[in-house]
Each structure stands twice: as C-alpha cells, then as structure tokens.
Motif scaffolding. Structure first.
Motif, PDB file in Angstrom:
ATOM      1  N   PRO A 251      37.792  34.466  46.010  1.00 46.27           N
ATOM      2  CA  PRO A 251      38.918  34.839  45.158  1.00 46.27           C
ATOM      3  C   PRO A 251      39.213  36.342  45.236  1.00 46.27           C
ATOM      4  CG  PRO A 251      37.300  33.534  43.928  1.00 46.27           C
ATOM      5  CD  PRO A 251      36.656  33.946  45.210  1.00 46.27           C
ATOM      6  N   ALA A 254      37.832  38.461  42.459  1.00 39.32           N
ATOM      7  CA  ALA A 254      36.410  38.797  42.544  1.00 39.32           C
ATOM      8  C   ALA A 254      36.176  39.922  43.535  1.00 39.32           C
ATOM      9  CB  ALA A 254      35.607  37.561  42.942  1.00 39.32           C
ATOM     10  N   GLU A 368      43.220  38.421  34.038  1.00 43.33           N
ATOM     11  CA  GLU A 368      41.839  38.443  34.528  1.00 43.33           C
ATOM     12  C   GLU A 368      40.888  38.915  33.436  1.00 43.33           C
ATOM     13  OE1 GLU A 368      41.579  40.715  38.122  1.00 43.33           O
ATOM     14  OE2 GLU A 368      43.366  39.745  38.943  1.00 43.33           O
ATOM     15  N   THR A 389      42.450  30.387  40.770  1.00 46.41           N
ATOM     16  CA  THR A 389      41.329  31.134  41.344  1.00 46.41           C
ATOM     17  C   THR A 389      40.724  32.093  40.323  1.00 46.41           C
ATOM     18  OG1 THR A 389      42.844  32.819  42.254  1.00 46.41           O
ATOM     19  CG2 THR A 389      42.202  31.010  43.705  1.00 46.41           C
ATOM     20  N   GLU A 390      41.563  32.676  39.467  1.00 49.53           N
ATOM     21  CA  GLU A 390      41.032  33.573  38.440  1.00 49.53           C
ATOM     22  C   GLU A 390      40.181  32.799  37.436  1.00 49.53           C
ATOM     23  OE1 GLU A 390      44.592  35.412  37.007  1.00 49.53           O
ATOM     24  OE2 GLU A 390      44.955  36.426  38.931  1.00 49.53           O
ATOM     25  N   TRP A 393      36.832  31.982  39.203  1.00 46.88           N
ATOM     26  CA  TRP A 393      35.989  33.170  39.257  1.00 46.88           C
ATOM     27  C   TRP A 393      35.406  33.503  37.884  1.00 46.88           C
ATOM     28  CZ3 TRP A 393      37.933  38.430  37.885  1.00 46.88           C
ATOM     29  CH2 TRP A 393      36.953  39.402  38.058  1.00 46.88           C
ATOM     30  N   LYS A 462      31.772  29.384  39.682  1.00 45.75           N
ATOM     31  CA  LYS A 462      31.818  30.826  39.458  1.00 45.75           C
ATOM     32  C   LYS A 462      30.767  31.527  40.307  1.00 45.75           C
ATOM     33  CE  LYS A 462      31.046  34.353  35.903  1.00 45.75           C
ATOM     34  NZ  LYS A 462      30.754  34.613  34.469  1.00 45.75           N
ATOM     35  N   ALA A 465      31.808  31.475  43.921  1.00 43.22           N
ATOM     36  CA  ALA A 465      32.909  32.417  44.167  1.00 43.22           C
ATOM     37  C   ALA A 465      32.387  33.841  44.258  1.00 43.22           C
ATOM     38  CB  ALA A 465      33.950  32.298  43.053  1.00 43.22           C
ATOM     39  N   GLU A 466      31.516  34.219  43.341  1.00 46.02           N
ATOM     40  CA  GLU A 466      30.925  35.558  43.364  1.00 46.02           C
ATOM     41  C   GLU A 466      30.173  35.784  44.673  1.00 46.02           C
ATOM     42  OE1 GLU A 466      30.916  38.121  41.293  1.00 46.02           O
ATOM     43  OE2 GLU A 466      31.632  37.381  39.362  1.00 46.02           O
TER      44      GLU A 466
END
Length: 511
Positions: A251, A254, A368, A389-390, A393, A462, A465-466
């Motif tokens: 994302p 991120a 965000e 996507t936000e 994340w 999450k 994604a990170e």
C-alpha cells in the motif's frame, strides 16, 4: 557523468488520482529521481490555497507545474463535468505537456525529462511521451483484480454479456451470472466485474472509455499498481502474461509512512522529507480531538470518497440506520455528497439532535490518520481502492457499499477472498444498515464471533501490508527499487542511442 532520471508525473485531475500519484512521486524522489508533478491550472490553484505552509512551492529535485485543462467555468459546474473534463483534457492537454517537458530542459540545473508517469484516464499522455522520445509508465489506480476486470470489459461485450438486454436484467438475477473464465480470478458475479456492465446502451460512453483506457496501458513501458503480492498473487501472476513489467508498490500509504519515519530519524539526508498529502477540501482537524475522547475500537468511520453522490432517500436511510445502531460514528459529509451539490445541510431533520454526543460530522478529514486512530473499529466505505488499501494497512474491517467502476470487485474480494468485510445491498435500507453495523463492530452473541474473526483477519493483512511495503526484502519495497532502477536504465539507454546517432555519420564518412 550519468544523467539523473527525471520523471514527469501527470494524474487525472481528481483526488482519487492526484493523491496516489503524489505518493508515488514522493517515493521516487526519496530514491533520487528528479520529479516534476503536473496538475491542471485549476487544481493547482485550489491546492495552493489548501496546502499548509506553501506545500506547492517545491524543493530541490521536486517541482510542481501546471497545464490548462481547457474547461470553462460553466463546464466546471455542469452535471456531466467529469465527462467534459475527460474530453477537454484529450483535446487540449497533450501539447502543453510536451511544451512543459521541453521547457524544463532549459531550466537551470534541471535534467531533461527522461520518462512520463501517468495515471488512468489520461492515456493521451502516452502520445506526449512518444513525441518526447521517452518511455511511459502507467499508475493504474485500481486493484490488480479491478484492472483485469476493466481489461475484460471488451471481451464481455464481445461475448454478449453486455450491454444488458433490458432494464429487468438489473433486478432479475442476470447480474449474478457467474464469470469463471478470467485468468487469475475466482468465479465472480457479472455485476461484480464493474459498474459499467450495468448499461443498455451498446455505445455507452463510460464503458468504451474504460475499455480503451485500460487497453492503452499495453503501450506503456510498465504498469504500476498500488497493491502487494500476497494480497492478489493469483491475478498478478496471470496479469504478467500480458504485462511483463508490473510493479506492485502498495500500500502506498504504508510506503509513504515509512519514508516519513526514515526522514524523521535522519536516515536519509539526500533529499527533503516527503510533503504531506494534498487535499482539494479543507480537512477538519477537530475530528481527531473527538476521536481522542472515544473508547478503543468503538467508532465507526463513514466516508464515500470524493466522487460518490447520494440521493436524499439514500442519505436518509443511511442516517437513520446509523442512528439506530447506537454506536459512535464519524461521518464525512463533503460538499456535493448529496444530489443537488448539497452536503450536511441535507441531513434529515432531527438527525443531529438524535445522535448528539455520539456523532461527529466532518466535511473532509485526513483519512489515513483517522483510520490509524485507536478509537476506529470499522469503516463504512464505498470500496474505492485508495480507501480499501488504507483500511487494509490500518487493520480496520469494512462495511462495503460499492456503487461505481471497480468498487464492486474490491468489495467482493474484501468480503469473500480476504475476509475483512461485509456488504450492504445496493438498495439501502436503514434496518440492514443497523444490523450490519452491529455485525461489523460486534453487538453480542454470534455477531461478536464474526466481528472478532474479521478483526483477526484484518490484523493479519495489516502485518502483511507492513512487511511488503516498509522493509527491505518486502515485495513492494523491492518492486519500487526495481522501478527506480528501470528508470535509470532508460536514461542510460537513451544516452547510448544518442551517442550512437552522433557517432554514425562520422563512421560513415570514414568509409
């Protein structure tokens, strides 16, 4: 001495395209690429007024520029203003882009433009890149599944799935027709491919535009997507059979967060820290103080992005459904959210009195930041890809009410593939809104089990994604590095071709 790569980025002039393109621009700049970010003159002025601390002034290696969009003031307020904007850009914006790129070459200390990065809906910029003799890259603003669905709109039409035969196809179950032949995707409902299949018009303007814009990406050197490999592995694998250069760099939120942290700790002194996002609307900072006063995970955040328009009936059903949930909620009601260019003034009479103390209405907010707040436990969303996507994340499960373009396929994946969403029916009913909010947030009994499972899955996504976007070795982190390296290789290739062209007449003369 090797020339510096210089990317000229040009997004379609709406928030959903501007902000992800700006994030990409910042990430390229953080890796040493010179950036020229091009807005339309109209939006440049709007953003200049909004940007705190002169955020459009630019800095070393990063400049903001503007080109005309060709619209009259009458066009800007017309009901079909987005269509007029699209057509006007195609008619009038190509030559100014070329002129701008060539003018930049004459700037003091500014390297020549070596590539063009465009968003979806501005495929005419591919012609500008060809005229300049530089490669083009497309940042397509949807998910990989959304992009593939758009690519297949032409085949759906050729196979006779669209246009619809008559209006009854909207309600008789026809949109539930399974589509099981799209490589990389599970069987999905016809209606979930895109909103553009919902047409009776064989010459539907929006359908043809989406087809043409998606298929034009084949002319670009590479395709950039705001996603990550673990999230859409099957569809990405299939997509690479058609597009050998696919860069997954999401994302983006991120990746930008990490870039800002690195600059904050002084890990990179080569470039200035990334600028904050740019908003076409004033962000209400008071909502953050309101969130601070709420319990952890108790708040439902409600926002339908920058383009959705609700009828008065839809607004009322949603409002009273939220009110009956007895949950605290933060609701973004921007100007123009309601038909007739209305906003919060269109909320039902007595609604604010009924929800006083557990409701905060904002015209716009820093999404965000809101989604990352400890008090937010769920997100009622239109399933636009930036918002999706936000939310991923941030680890926040979603209540989805799609209505346009790729939002349907994003909703389908969130609910059925990723296990982090619930869906509202297309016809809003206040009773269902209330029930789904309870199911999302956890309202006792079986709903608690479902809510816990969604929160668990959201936490897993999450973490993935990170890992993808924020650390060396992550798929998106490495993909961004590959993109930057390819931009530099393009410079070296151009220099080699120029040297060969210069040397060839001399060689021929010696013969």
């Amino acid at each position: 001495m090797e020339r510096r790569a210089h990317a000229m980025l040009f997004p379609f002039p709406c928030s959903g395209h501007i902000n992800p393109t700006l994030k990409l621009a910042e990430l390229l700049h953080s890796r040493g690429v010179y950036v020229t970010f091009v807005n339309t003159e109209h939006n440049h002025e709007r953003l200049r007024r909004r940007a705190a601390g002169g955020g459009l002034r630019g800095r070393e290696g990063f400049r903001f520029e503007a080109v005309p969009d060709g619209l009259s003031e009458e066009d800007r307020v017309a009901p079909d203003r987005t269509v007029r904007l699209y057509l006007s850009l195609r008619r009038s914006c190509g030559p100014p882009l070329v002129d701008l790129a060539r003018r930049r070459r004459l700037g003091d200390g500014v390297p020549p433009v070596t590539c063009v990065v465009l968003s979806g809906l501005v495929s005419f910029a591919l012609d500008a890149a060809e005229e300049l003799g530089v490669p083009a890259f497309v940042l397509w603003g949807t998910s990989a599944c959304g992009f593939v669905g758009t690519l297949r709109l032409r085949e759906l039409r050729q196979r006779g799935y669209t246009p619809l035969k008559d209006e009854s196809d909207l309600t008789n179950g026809y949109l539930d027709t399974p589509i099981d032949w799209i490589a990389g995707m599970p069987a999905v409902r016809l209606g979930d491919i895109s909103s553009f299949v919902r047409t009776l018009d064989p010459q539907c303007f929006a359908l043809r535009v989406e087809e043409d814009e998606a298929n034009s990406c084949a002319r670009a050197r590479g395709l950039i997507l705001n996603t990550f490999e673990d999230l859409e592995s099957d569809v990405l694998h299939a997509l690479r059979d058609e597009f050998p250069r696919v860069y997954t760099i999401g994302p983006l939120a991120a990746a930008m967060h990490r870039a800002q942290q690195c600059h904050g700790h002084g890990r990179s002194a080569a470039v200035a820290p990334p600028a904050p996002g740019l908003s076409l609307w004033e962000e209400d900072s008071k909502c953050m103080s309101w969130l601070d006063a709420q319990a952890d995970g108790s708040v439902l955040y409600v926002s339908f992005g920058s383009l959705a328009v609700l009828s008065l009936e839809q607004l009322a059903e949603l409002a009273w459904g939220l009110a009956a949930s007895n949950r605290p909620f933060l609701w973004v009601v921007r100007p123009g959210l309601v038909v007739g260019d209305r906003g919060a003034d269109a909320l039902p009479e007595d609604f604010l009195a009924e929800t006083r103390g557990r409701c905060f209405i904002a015209e716009w907010c820093a999404q965000e930041q809101v989604l990352r707040h400890r008090a937010v436990g769920g997100f009622l969303t239109h399933s636009g890809w930036n918002s999706t996507t936000e939310s991923i994340w941030s680890g926040v499960p979603m209540l989805c009410w799609p209505g346009f373009a790729d939002q349907y396929i994003n909703c389908r994946y969130a609910c059925e593939e990723w296990g982090i969403g619930l869906r509202l029916d297309e016809t809003l009913r206040r009773e269902q809104v209330t029930a789904r909010v309870e199911e999302l947030m956890g309202g006792g009994g079986d709903t608690d089990d479902r809510a816990r499972e969604m929160r668990r899955r959201a936490a897993e996504w999450k973490a993935k994604a990170e890992a993808a976007a924020t650390a060396p070795g992550g798929s998106s982190y490495e993909s961004l590095d590959r993109l930057v390296e390819d931009l530099r290789l393009a410079v070296a290739e151009a220099d080699a071709e120029a040297e060969l062209a210069t040397a060839t007449p001399t060689t021929q003369g010696r013969r």
